[in-house]
Design a protein around this motif. Structure first.
Motif: not given
Length: 99
Positions: A68-89
């Motif tokens: 999956g991917v780790q996304l770094v957001f403009s609000d400083g949050h960067q803890r989540g890793i988004y699995p491909w299956a999670y994004l696809a759904q």
């Protein structure tokens, strides 16, 4: 769609672009932030208090993590890793058969 998309990127309008073999999928940055799969954000949602996220939040960085991917957001949050299956759904890709 558990494998990685062929391409991933973002646009200036606050959307993540995923190019799957089945088609192109666009996901709003604010939606991604609100539905972050990290344990902290999940705990907030389970308690019925989803994280407060501005509609103006943006993905600043995209880091591949293999599954999956780790996304770094403009609000400083960067803890989540988004699995491909999670994004696809999250939304069906454009051009994919709909039920």
């Amino acid at each position: 769609m558990n494998s990685a998309p062929e391409r991933i990127g973002r646009d200036d309008e606050g959307r993540l672009r995923l190019e799957w073999r089945e088609g192109v999928q666009w996901i709003d940055h604010a939606r991604l932030r609100r539905e972050c799969p990290c344990s902290q954000c999940r705990a907030f949602r389970l308690r019925g208090t989803p994280p407060l996220v501005s509609d103006g939040v943006r993905v600043l960085e995209i880091h591949s993590q293999g599954y999956g991917v780790q996304l770094v957001f403009s609000d400083g949050h960067q803890r989540g890793i988004y699995p491909w299956a999670y994004l696809a759904q999250m939304e069906p890709p454009a051009g994919a058969a709909s039920d």
